[in-house]
Scaffold this motif. Structure first.
Motif, PDB file in Angstrom:
ATOM      1  N   ASP A  84       0.844  -1.183   0.000  1.00  0.00           N
ATOM      2  CA  ASP A  84       0.000   0.000   0.000  1.00  0.00           C
ATOM      3  C   ASP A  84       0.886   1.242   0.000  1.00  0.00           C
ATOM      4  OD1 ASP A  84      -1.427   2.136   2.014  1.00  0.00           O
ATOM      5  OD2 ASP A  84      -2.864   1.173   0.680  1.00  0.00           O
ATOM      6  N   LEU A  85       0.376   2.316  -0.584  1.00  0.00           N
ATOM      7  CA  LEU A  85       1.197   3.498  -0.834  1.00  0.00           C
ATOM      8  C   LEU A  85       1.910   4.012   0.418  1.00  0.00           C
ATOM      9  CD1 LEU A  85       1.728   4.742  -3.507  1.00  0.00           C
ATOM     10  CD2 LEU A  85      -0.002   6.465  -3.076  1.00  0.00           C
ATOM     11  N   LEU A  86       1.168   4.220   1.501  1.00  0.00           N
ATOM     12  CA  LEU A  86       1.798   4.778   2.693  1.00  0.00           C
ATOM     13  C   LEU A  86       2.811   3.817   3.308  1.00  0.00           C
ATOM     14  CD1 LEU A  86      -1.073   6.737   4.454  1.00  0.00           C
ATOM     15  CD2 LEU A  86       0.955   7.655   3.334  1.00  0.00           C
ATOM     16  N   ARG A  87       2.538   2.527   3.244  1.00  0.00           N
ATOM     17  CA  ARG A  87       3.492   1.556   3.784  1.00  0.00           C
ATOM     18  C   ARG A  87       4.748   1.481   2.933  1.00  0.00           C
ATOM     19  NH1 ARG A  87       1.293  -4.046   4.191  1.00  0.00           N
ATOM     20  NH2 ARG A  87       3.279  -4.382   5.284  1.00  0.00           N
ATOM     21  N   ALA A  88       4.650   1.899   1.678  1.00  0.00           N
ATOM     22  CA  ALA A  88       5.811   1.854   0.785  1.00  0.00           C
ATOM     23  C   ALA A  88       6.744   3.038   0.989  1.00  0.00           C
ATOM     24  CB  ALA A  88       5.344   1.816  -0.669  1.00  0.00           C
ATOM     25  N   HIS A  89       6.343   4.030   1.769  1.00  0.00           N
ATOM     26  CA  HIS A  89       7.176   5.210   1.985  1.00  0.00           C
ATOM     27  C   HIS A  89       8.544   4.804   2.537  1.00  0.00           C
ATOM     28  CE1 HIS A  89       8.310   8.883   4.520  1.00  0.00           C
ATOM     29  NE2 HIS A  89       8.581   9.154   3.256  1.00  0.00           N
ATOM     30  N   GLY A  90       9.607   5.303   1.907  1.00  0.00           N
ATOM     31  CA  GLY A  90      10.963   5.005   2.333  1.00  0.00           C
ATOM     32  C   GLY A  90      11.561   3.791   1.663  1.00  0.00           C
ATOM     33  N   ALA A  91      10.739   2.957   1.036  1.00  0.00           N
ATOM     34  CA  ALA A  91      11.247   1.772   0.360  1.00  0.00           C
ATOM     35  C   ALA A  91      11.775   2.142  -1.027  1.00  0.00           C
ATOM     36  CB  ALA A  91      10.153   0.711   0.256  1.00  0.00           C
ATOM     37  N   VAL A  92      12.366   1.153  -1.690  1.00  0.00           N
ATOM     38  CA  VAL A  92      12.944   1.358  -3.017  1.00  0.00           C
ATOM     39  C   VAL A  92      12.017   0.750  -4.062  1.00  0.00           C
ATOM     40  CG1 VAL A  92      14.887   0.800  -4.537  1.00  0.00           C
ATOM     41  CG2 VAL A  92      15.298   1.459  -2.155  1.00  0.00           C
ATOM     42  N   LEU A  93      11.703   1.523  -5.078  1.00  0.00           N
ATOM     43  CA  LEU A  93      10.792   1.090  -6.138  1.00  0.00           C
ATOM     44  C   LEU A  93      11.401  -0.077  -6.921  1.00  0.00           C
ATOM     45  CD1 LEU A  93       8.047   1.843  -7.459  1.00  0.00           C
ATOM     46  CD2 LEU A  93       9.349   3.334  -8.994  1.00  0.00           C
TER      47      LEU A  93
ATOM     48  N   PRO B 136      11.145  -4.050   0.172  1.00  0.00           N
ATOM     49  CA  PRO B 136      10.844  -3.532   1.509  1.00  0.00           C
ATOM     50  C   PRO B 136      12.105  -3.190   2.278  1.00  0.00           C
ATOM     51  CG  PRO B 136      10.466  -5.898   1.400  1.00  0.00           C
ATOM     52  CD  PRO B 136      10.738  -5.451  -0.003  1.00  0.00           C
ATOM     53  N   CYS B 137      11.967  -2.295   3.243  1.00  0.00           N
ATOM     54  CA  CYS B 137      13.106  -1.906   4.071  1.00  0.00           C
ATOM     55  C   CYS B 137      13.621  -3.131   4.831  1.00  0.00           C
ATOM     56  CB  CYS B 137      12.709  -0.821   5.068  1.00  0.00           C
ATOM     57  SG  CYS B 137      12.138   0.698   4.296  1.00  0.00           S
ATOM     58  N   PRO B 138      14.911  -3.427   4.740  1.00  0.00           N
ATOM     59  CA  PRO B 138      15.433  -4.606   5.443  1.00  0.00           C
ATOM     60  C   PRO B 138      15.323  -4.461   6.955  1.00  0.00           C
ATOM     61  CG  PRO B 138      17.215  -3.355   4.411  1.00  0.00           C
ATOM     62  CD  PRO B 138      15.939  -2.743   3.957  1.00  0.00           C
ATOM     63  N   ARG B 139      15.069  -5.593   7.603  1.00  0.00           N
ATOM     64  CA  ARG B 139      14.981  -5.627   9.069  1.00  0.00           C
ATOM     65  C   ARG B 139      16.363  -5.934   9.637  1.00  0.00           C
ATOM     66  NH1 ARG B 139      11.144 -10.347   9.952  1.00  0.00           N
ATOM     67  NH2 ARG B 139      12.589 -11.146   8.373  1.00  0.00           N
ATOM     68  N   VAL B 140      16.865  -5.014  10.424  1.00  0.00           N
ATOM     69  CA  VAL B 140      18.201  -5.148  11.005  1.00  0.00           C
ATOM     70  C   VAL B 140      18.072  -5.249  12.519  1.00  0.00           C
ATOM     71  CG1 VAL B 140      20.472  -4.081  11.277  1.00  0.00           C
ATOM     72  CG2 VAL B 140      19.219  -3.825   9.119  1.00  0.00           C
ATOM     73  N   VAL B 141      18.665  -6.293  13.094  1.00  0.00           N
ATOM     74  CA  VAL B 141      18.738  -6.437  14.545  1.00  0.00           C
ATOM     75  C   VAL B 141      20.154  -6.094  14.995  1.00  0.00           C
ATOM     76  CG1 VAL B 141      18.730  -8.084  16.452  1.00  0.00           C
ATOM     77  CG2 VAL B 141      16.883  -8.109  14.766  1.00  0.00           C
TER      78      VAL B 141
ATOM     79  N   LEU C  49      23.692  -3.488   3.423  1.00  0.00           N
ATOM     80  CA  LEU C  49      22.334  -2.997   3.657  1.00  0.00           C
ATOM     81  C   LEU C  49      21.754  -2.373   2.396  1.00  0.00           C
ATOM     82  CD1 LEU C  49      22.646  -1.435   7.227  1.00  0.00           C
ATOM     83  CD2 LEU C  49      22.013  -3.763   6.562  1.00  0.00           C
ATOM     84  N   LEU C  50      22.588  -1.702   1.620  1.00  0.00           N
ATOM     85  CA  LEU C  50      22.112  -1.129   0.362  1.00  0.00           C
ATOM     86  C   LEU C  50      21.650  -2.224  -0.592  1.00  0.00           C
ATOM     87  CD1 LEU C  50      24.738   1.707  -0.226  1.00  0.00           C
ATOM     88  CD2 LEU C  50      22.383   1.956   0.559  1.00  0.00           C
ATOM     89  N   ARG C  51      22.407  -3.305  -0.658  1.00  0.00           N
ATOM     90  CA  ARG C  51      21.979  -4.415  -1.526  1.00  0.00           C
ATOM     91  C   ARG C  51      20.655  -5.001  -1.036  1.00  0.00           C
ATOM     92  NH1 ARG C  51      26.018  -8.986  -3.510  1.00  0.00           N
ATOM     93  NH2 ARG C  51      26.349  -7.373  -5.099  1.00  0.00           N
ATOM     94  N   LEU C  52      20.500  -5.136   0.276  1.00  0.00           N
ATOM     95  CA  LEU C  52      19.244  -5.648   0.825  1.00  0.00           C
ATOM     96  C   LEU C  52      18.076  -4.719   0.506  1.00  0.00           C
ATOM     97  CD1 LEU C  52      20.237  -7.031   4.344  1.00  0.00           C
ATOM     98  CD2 LEU C  52      19.197  -8.306   2.478  1.00  0.00           C
ATOM     99  N   ARG C  53      18.348  -3.453   0.278  1.00  0.00           N
ATOM    100  CA  ARG C  53      17.292  -2.498  -0.066  1.00  0.00           C
ATOM    101  C   ARG C  53      16.982  -2.489  -1.557  1.00  0.00           C
ATOM    102  NH1 ARG C  53      17.643   3.269   1.617  1.00  0.00           N
ATOM    103  NH2 ARG C  53      15.460   3.042   1.078  1.00  0.00           N
ATOM    104  N   GLY C  54      17.755  -3.262  -2.331  1.00  0.00           N
ATOM    105  CA  GLY C  54      17.548  -3.264  -3.768  1.00  0.00           C
ATOM    106  C   GLY C  54      18.357  -2.207  -4.486  1.00  0.00           C
TER     107      GLY C  54
END
Length: 410
Positions: free
Chosen positions: A24-33, A174-179, A316-321
């Motif tokens: 959904d649009l708002l959930r996609a905010h900050g992600a990479v197209l 989607p934004c990668p989950r980092v612990v 992390l950049l690769r995980l973000r696409g």
């Protein structure tokens, strides 16, 4: 010792390209197209007014002056969103609001400020050019045009474009989950009293903040002590919320370096020494049944931070696409001489100044006077890292060096 480049390559070997998902649009905010977006319509989709005023035939106002205004009957009132077809003929006009569709027959809009604001008949006191205050259909975007390219990060402007072309959902990485997890019996949560030999834990806050700046969804677990069973149990409990785990501490040669002790038994994590200063002890591998990547950093705060920017950020950049690039660099002249251990690439905290944009002669860099790997205070004011190559042990004042630009808050 491994080279910096080899260690980056080895870590990237753990990281698989992410699979896109529709959000959904708002959930996609900050992600990479994850795919190009093509407009299905013209934007705007119809000729409309760019301001409040009167839609007219421009020829009717050719002789209008402040002393001899032209008076026209107002035959329609057109608000924004009006779906009723409207037309004006020469010698007539329609009152129109910003964004409202232009009536058929009109070829200009007169701002309300140029009139007496009449509602039945209006006085217009100056000529107007054809096309004045009209936004033509397709002026912004033509149907079939690519409005966003794959790989762009979705910020506020991009979100507006997506909504404007009618997208309710969009494919993204989607934004990668980092612990983030630190280890050490000496650590105490900030805000709690210190005992003898204890310090407030800072690494997990620093690394979590750096990962969040890199566009990740971050969970800071905080820290665990030096009990191997507790460390392993904690790690296993965190894997379900992680695409990658980053730890600090416990990776060197000491008797209580628990991360190295625990993970070495698995056979899937390698501990090594990299020819870098600060941050020589490093580790990387996978943990858990899903093979979750884990990157283990040294415990000294500055070592952990430099290691994150040099080794973790590309992963992390690769995980973000995105392309797993290193931080941008520039060239600048040293304000003081510097020294570096032989055989290791040094990253010295520094302040980069740009007195003359684009001219190396006007760009200087001042290394911090305190470069110890435990001296965290100098990091707060740094905006750059001076790079001293492996085969260089001394550089004089004025030497032009490579400088890594550290990320800055927008």
């Amino acid at each position: 010792m491994k080279t910096v480049e080899q260690h980056i390559t080895d870590i990237l070997g753990l990281i698989a390209a992410p699979e896109p998902t529709e959000l959904d649009l708002l959930r996609a905010h900050g992600a990479v197209l994850a795919a190009d977006v093509v407009s299905p319509v013209d934007l705007p989709g119809f000729d409309n007014s760019s301001m409040d005023g009167y839609a007219v035939c421009a020829a009717d106002l050719d002789k209008a002056t402040p002393d001899t205004p032209v008076h026209l009957p107002v035959v329609a009132d057109i608000p924004a969103g009006d779906a009723t077809p409207t037309a004006v003929r020469p010698g007539m006009c329609a009152r129109i609001m910003t964004g409202a569709p232009l009536p058929e027959g009109a070829d200009a809009v007169v701002p309300v400020e140029w009139t007496d604001g009449g509602t039945a008949t209006v006085a217009l006191d100056r000529p107007v050019r054809v096309g004045n205050a009209i936004r033509r259909a397709g002026d912004d975007v033509r149907e079939g045009a690519t409005v966003l390219r794959s790989g762009v990060r979705l910020g506020p402007g991009e979100m507006g474009v997506l909504a404007a072309v009618g997208r309710r959902t969009v494919p993204v990485y989607p934004c990668p989950r980092v612990v983030v997890l630190s280890t050490g019996e000496e650590l105490v949560e900030p805000g709690h009293p210190l005992g003898y030999g204890q310090i407030w834990e800072s690494n997990s806050f620093m690394i979590a903040a750096a990962a969040r700046e890199a566009g990740c969804d971050v969970h800071r677990h905080g820290f665990v002590g030096d009990d191997p069973a507790t460390v392993m149990e904690t790690l296993e409990g965190l894997l379900g919320r992680a695409d990658v785990v980053v730890t600090t501490g416990g990776v060197s040669m000491g008797a209580y370096d628990v991360v190295k002790e625990v993970l070495s038994r698995l056979g899937t994590v390698e501990f090594t020494q990299v020819a870098v200063q600060p941050g020589k002890p490093q580790g990387f591998g996978t943990v858990g049944p899903e093979g979750t990547p884990i990157i283990t950093l040294p415990g000294n705060p500055v070592s952990a931070y430099v290691s994150f920017q040099v080794f973790v950020l590309p992963a992390l950049l690769r995980l973000r696409g995105l392309e797993p690039r290193s931080l941008p660099t520039t060239r600048a002249a040293l304000t003081v001489p510097v020294a570096s251990p032989p055989g290791r690439r040094s990253y010295l905290r520094a302040v980069l100044s740009e007195e003359s944009e684009g001219a190396t002669a006007g760009r200087t860099v001042a290394p911090a006077s305190r470069q110890g790997s435990h001296q965290l205070s100098a990091l707060a004011g740094a905006n750059a890292l001076v790079v001293v190559p492996e085969d260089t042990t001394e550089l004089p004042e004025g030497a032009v060096v490579e400088v890594v630009r550290l990320p800055e808050l927008p």
